[in-house]
Design a protein around this motif. Structure first.
Motif, PDB file in Angstrom:
ATOM      1  N   ARG A 124      12.056 -15.513   9.192  1.00  5.89           N
ATOM      2  CA  ARG A 124      12.814 -14.389   9.232  1.00  5.89           C
ATOM      3  C   ARG A 124      13.945 -14.347  10.230  1.00  5.89           C
ATOM      4  NH1 ARG A 124       9.449 -11.461  12.505  1.00  5.89           N
ATOM      5  NH2 ARG A 124      10.804  -9.680  12.193  1.00  5.89           N
ATOM      6  N   ALA A 125      14.887 -13.742  10.297  1.00  6.58           N
ATOM      7  CA  ALA A 125      16.145 -13.935  10.983  1.00  6.58           C
ATOM      8  C   ALA A 125      15.773 -13.571  12.434  1.00  6.58           C
ATOM      9  CB  ALA A 125      17.362 -12.974  10.515  1.00  6.58           C
ATOM     10  N   ARG A 126      14.610 -12.514  12.557  1.00  7.64           N
ATOM     11  CA  ARG A 126      14.622 -12.195  13.934  1.00  7.64           C
ATOM     12  C   ARG A 126      14.001 -13.283  14.687  1.00  7.64           C
ATOM     13  NH1 ARG A 126      16.211  -8.413  17.799  1.00  7.64           N
ATOM     14  NH2 ARG A 126      15.610  -9.572  19.457  1.00  7.64           N
ATOM     15  N   VAL A 127      12.912 -14.009  14.148  1.00  2.11           N
ATOM     16  CA  VAL A 127      12.636 -15.296  14.872  1.00  2.11           C
ATOM     17  C   VAL A 127      13.648 -16.301  15.258  1.00  2.11           C
ATOM     18  CG1 VAL A 127      11.230 -17.399  14.624  1.00  2.11           C
ATOM     19  CG2 VAL A 127      10.410 -15.093  13.658  1.00  2.11           C
ATOM     20  N   VAL A 128      14.630 -16.525  14.523  1.00  2.00           N
ATOM     21  CA  VAL A 128      15.737 -17.475  14.719  1.00  2.00           C
ATOM     22  C   VAL A 128      16.678 -16.804  15.928  1.00  2.00           C
ATOM     23  CG1 VAL A 128      17.569 -18.599  13.979  1.00  2.00           C
ATOM     24  CG2 VAL A 128      15.710 -18.448  12.566  1.00  2.00           C
ATOM     25  N   LEU A 129      16.997 -15.479  15.804  1.00  5.16           N
ATOM     26  CA  LEU A 129      17.569 -15.052  16.898  1.00  5.16           C
ATOM     27  C   LEU A 129      16.874 -15.061  18.116  1.00  5.16           C
ATOM     28  CD1 LEU A 129      20.097 -13.293  17.537  1.00  5.16           C
ATOM     29  CD2 LEU A 129      18.973 -11.378  16.813  1.00  5.16           C
ATOM     30  N   ASP A 130      15.821 -14.606  18.288  1.00  6.58           N
ATOM     31  CA  ASP A 130      15.056 -14.649  19.425  1.00  6.58           C
ATOM     32  C   ASP A 130      14.984 -16.253  20.186  1.00  6.58           C
ATOM     33  OD1 ASP A 130      14.467 -12.207  19.387  1.00  6.58           O
ATOM     34  OD2 ASP A 130      12.413 -12.180  18.495  1.00  6.58           O
ATOM     35  N   GLU A 131      15.011 -17.239  19.354  1.00  8.08           N
ATOM     36  CA  GLU A 131      14.924 -18.558  19.713  1.00  8.08           C
ATOM     37  C   GLU A 131      16.223 -19.028  20.245  1.00  8.08           C
ATOM     38  OE1 GLU A 131      13.609 -22.565  20.628  1.00  8.08           O
ATOM     39  OE2 GLU A 131      12.651 -20.440  20.632  1.00  8.08           O
ATOM     40  N   TRP A 132      17.465 -18.453  19.475  1.00 14.33           N
ATOM     41  CA  TRP A 132      18.737 -18.632  19.988  1.00 14.33           C
ATOM     42  C   TRP A 132      19.124 -18.090  21.029  1.00 14.33           C
ATOM     43  CZ3 TRP A 132      22.698 -18.780  15.392  1.00 14.33           C
ATOM     44  CH2 TRP A 132      22.436 -20.171  14.411  1.00 14.33           C
ATOM     45  N   LEU A 133      18.688 -16.927  21.229  1.00 13.47           N
ATOM     46  CA  LEU A 133      18.986 -16.124  22.669  1.00 13.47           C
ATOM     47  C   LEU A 133      18.244 -16.839  23.590  1.00 13.47           C
ATOM     48  CD1 LEU A 133      18.389 -12.553  21.525  1.00 13.47           C
ATOM     49  CD2 LEU A 133      20.418 -13.642  22.107  1.00 13.47           C
ATOM     50  N   ARG A 134      16.950 -17.449  23.409  1.00 16.12           N
ATOM     51  CA  ARG A 134      16.271 -18.208  24.724  1.00 16.12           C
ATOM     52  C   ARG A 134      17.051 -19.419  25.072  1.00 16.12           C
ATOM     53  NH1 ARG A 134      13.113 -22.512  25.224  1.00 16.12           N
ATOM     54  NH2 ARG A 134      13.202 -23.084  23.098  1.00 16.12           N
ATOM     55  N   LEU A 135      17.706 -20.062  24.088  1.00 13.29           N
ATOM     56  CA  LEU A 135      18.441 -21.194  24.056  1.00 13.29           C
ATOM     57  C   LEU A 135      19.684 -20.931  24.815  1.00 13.29           C
ATOM     58  CD1 LEU A 135      17.324 -23.326  21.014  1.00 13.29           C
ATOM     59  CD2 LEU A 135      16.431 -23.737  23.648  1.00 13.29           C
ATOM     60  N   GLY A 136      20.317 -19.912  24.805  1.00 20.70           N
ATOM     61  CA  GLY A 136      21.678 -19.531  25.022  1.00 20.70           C
ATOM     62  C   GLY A 136      22.985 -19.707  23.982  1.00 20.70           C
ATOM     63  N   VAL A 137      22.321 -20.047  22.754  1.00 16.31           N
ATOM     64  CA  VAL A 137      23.273 -20.517  21.377  1.00 16.31           C
ATOM     65  C   VAL A 137      23.993 -19.134  21.135  1.00 16.31           C
ATOM     66  CG1 VAL A 137      23.571 -21.265  19.177  1.00 16.31           C
ATOM     67  CG2 VAL A 137      21.933 -22.272  20.881  1.00 16.31           C
ATOM     68  N   VAL A 138      23.251 -17.991  21.241  1.00 14.71           N
ATOM     69  CA  VAL A 138      24.021 -16.837  20.824  1.00 14.71           C
ATOM     70  C   VAL A 138      23.965 -15.636  22.074  1.00 14.71           C
ATOM     71  CG1 VAL A 138      23.976 -17.145  18.407  1.00 14.71           C
ATOM     72  CG2 VAL A 138      22.054 -15.894  19.659  1.00 14.71           C
ATOM     73  N   ARG A 139      24.708 -14.515  21.833  1.00 14.69           N
ATOM     74  CA  ARG A 139      24.183 -13.396  22.693  1.00 14.69           C
ATOM     75  C   ARG A 139      24.571 -12.124  21.952  1.00 14.69           C
ATOM     76  NH1 ARG A 139      29.122 -10.736  24.067  1.00 14.69           N
ATOM     77  NH2 ARG A 139      31.066 -12.061  23.761  1.00 14.69           N
ATOM     78  N   LEU A 140      23.937 -11.097  22.452  1.00 15.02           N
ATOM     79  CA  LEU A 140      23.872  -9.915  21.653  1.00 15.02           C
ATOM     80  C   LEU A 140      24.766  -8.955  22.591  1.00 15.02           C
ATOM     81  CD1 LEU A 140      20.545  -8.913  20.600  1.00 15.02           C
ATOM     82  CD2 LEU A 140      22.491  -9.154  19.158  1.00 15.02           C
ATOM     83  N   ASP A 141      25.875  -8.161  21.912  1.00 12.42           N
ATOM     84  CA  ASP A 141      26.630  -7.077  22.765  1.00 12.42           C
ATOM     85  C   ASP A 141      25.944  -5.744  22.567  1.00 12.42           C
ATOM     86  OD1 ASP A 141      27.406  -6.274  20.417  1.00 12.42           O
ATOM     87  OD2 ASP A 141      29.481  -6.954  20.155  1.00 12.42           O
ATOM     88  N   GLU A 142      26.719  -4.921  23.354  1.00 13.27           N
ATOM     89  CA  GLU A 142      26.249  -3.527  23.404  1.00 13.27           C
ATOM     90  C   GLU A 142      26.457  -2.941  21.884  1.00 13.27           C
ATOM     91  OE1 GLU A 142      30.616  -3.676  23.915  1.00 13.27           O
ATOM     92  OE2 GLU A 142      28.739  -4.622  24.964  1.00 13.27           O
ATOM     93  N   GLN A 143      26.791  -3.123  20.893  1.00 11.13           N
ATOM     94  CA  GLN A 143      27.009  -2.907  19.638  1.00 11.13           C
ATOM     95  C   GLN A 143      25.977  -3.516  18.776  1.00 11.13           C
ATOM     96  OE1 GLN A 143      31.129  -3.386  18.460  1.00 11.13           O
ATOM     97  NE2 GLN A 143      31.898  -1.323  19.741  1.00 11.13           N
ATOM     98  N   ASP A 144      25.063  -4.373  19.409  1.00  7.85           N
ATOM     99  CA  ASP A 144      23.990  -4.937  18.494  1.00  7.85           C
ATOM    100  C   ASP A 144      24.685  -5.870  17.660  1.00  7.85           C
ATOM    101  OD1 ASP A 144      21.206  -5.597  18.436  1.00  7.85           O
ATOM    102  OD2 ASP A 144      21.156  -4.345  16.404  1.00  7.85           O
ATOM    103  N   ARG A 145      25.844  -6.589  17.900  1.00  9.13           N
ATOM    104  CA  ARG A 145      26.434  -7.659  17.411  1.00  9.13           C
ATOM    105  C   ARG A 145      25.969  -9.120  17.790  1.00  9.13           C
ATOM    106  NH1 ARG A 145      32.801  -6.453  17.080  1.00  9.13           N
ATOM    107  NH2 ARG A 145      32.169  -6.654  19.195  1.00  9.13           N
ATOM    108  N   VAL A 146      25.824  -9.936  17.045  1.00  6.38           N
ATOM    109  CA  VAL A 146      25.627 -11.426  17.336  1.00  6.38           C
ATOM    110  C   VAL A 146      26.670 -12.389  17.290  1.00  6.38           C
ATOM    111  CG1 VAL A 146      24.020 -13.247  17.244  1.00  6.38           C
ATOM    112  CG2 VAL A 146      23.204 -11.171  16.014  1.00  6.38           C
TER     113      VAL A 146
END
Length: 281
Positions: free
Chosen positions: A142-164
């Motif tokens: 699931r994309a959410r699983v990868v996104l959560d892991e990437w947020l933990r690692l600092g690979v991505v960030r989410l902005d106020e418009q819920d964009r990755v």
């Protein structure tokens, strides 16, 4: 005492290569005894895999002769679990594939290969969303699983418009020791393998070059650091796009596939004042 037939230049190079690794081991509590046991395993494994005669399995005695490891230890190590050559963990391989798709495939990037900020959900961004990017590479996770892991690692960030947003244009974790350690093993192994191949004088040499100066001011070092971060990353992205295009064009067949690693690095430390002194005229 070392044998007089061993090249002093090689021993000196090995001593220098080991210094940063020993520094890391001491910081992480890896003692000489632990490392010696690990090194013994590597000596036996490499001799067993790569130094066979006529492609025949070597005896314990021959491996002991080649490595200097006692025959009892050779037998024990060979009878224990099969040693495998470490590869990047599956989570890192998947992440690297995702970053590659994000920076090389439309509509997830610009023509210049810059990753676009992606709406998190397909219900918002459709075919140009993080959900769609994940589906392009794998439907098993699931994309959410990868996104959560990437947020933990600092690979991505989410902005106020819920964009990755992709924070690093290659998968380089800002956090996560295990992930960084995996890249340490992968990158140093391949860099060292290229250098060792070139030293052997067998076959075509690999490209392995560096630029080095020893009398730069701190502000000049900062300028170079920024230039390497910007222009070096763009160079790697260009190579990545070329590799992706070639891989897509490669026709399937029985020919054995090959992996590649292309690297670029930057390092600085204070110059030894003794070695940098200019002799008087």
């Amino acid at each position: 005492m070392q044998s007089p037939t061993l090249p002093r230049s090689l021993l000196g190079a090995l001593r220098r290569v080991m210094r940063p690794l020993v520094r890391l081991m001491l910081r992480k509590g890896v003692t000489y005894t632990v490392f010696a046991d690990l090194l013994k395993e590597v000596f036996v494994d490499v001799a067993d895999r790569e130094f066979r005669l006529d492609d025949k399995v070597s005896s314990d005695s021959r491996i002991s002769l080649l490595t200097g490891v006692h025959r009892k230890d050779v037998r024990r190590l060979r009878n224990e679990s099969e040693t495998s050559i470490a590869t990047l963990p599956a989570n890192i391989t998947l992440s690297a594939q995702l970053v590659n798709a994000w920076t090389n495939s439309r509509p997830f990037c610009t023509d210049a290969g810059q990753a676009l900020p992606l709406p998190r959900l397909a219900s918002v961004g459709g075919k140009c969303s993080f959900d769609a990017l994940m589906a392009k590479v794998s439907t098993d996770i699931r994309a959410r699983v990868v996104l959560d892991e990437w947020l933990r690692l600092g690979v991505v960030r989410l902005d106020e418009q819920d964009r990755v947003h992709l924070e690093a244009q290659a998968f380089v974790p800002q956090k996560g020791f295990d992930e960084k350690a995996a890249y340490l093993g992968h990158n140093l192994h391949d860099h060292a393998s290229a250098a060792v191949h070139n030293l052997s004088g067998e076959g075509l040499p690999f490209f392995e070059r560096s630029v080095h100066y020893d009398a730069l001011a701190a502000v000049s070092v900062d300028t170079l650091r920024e230039a390497v971060a910007k222009e070096g990353m763009q160079t790697l992205l260009n190579f990545s796009r070329l590799a992706a295009d070639l891989e897509n064009l490669d026709s399937p067949g029985i020919e054995q596939r090959q992996r590649i690693t292309i690297g670029l690095y930057f390092y600085t430390e204070p110059t030894d004042p003794v070695s940098s002194m200019t002799p008087a005229p």
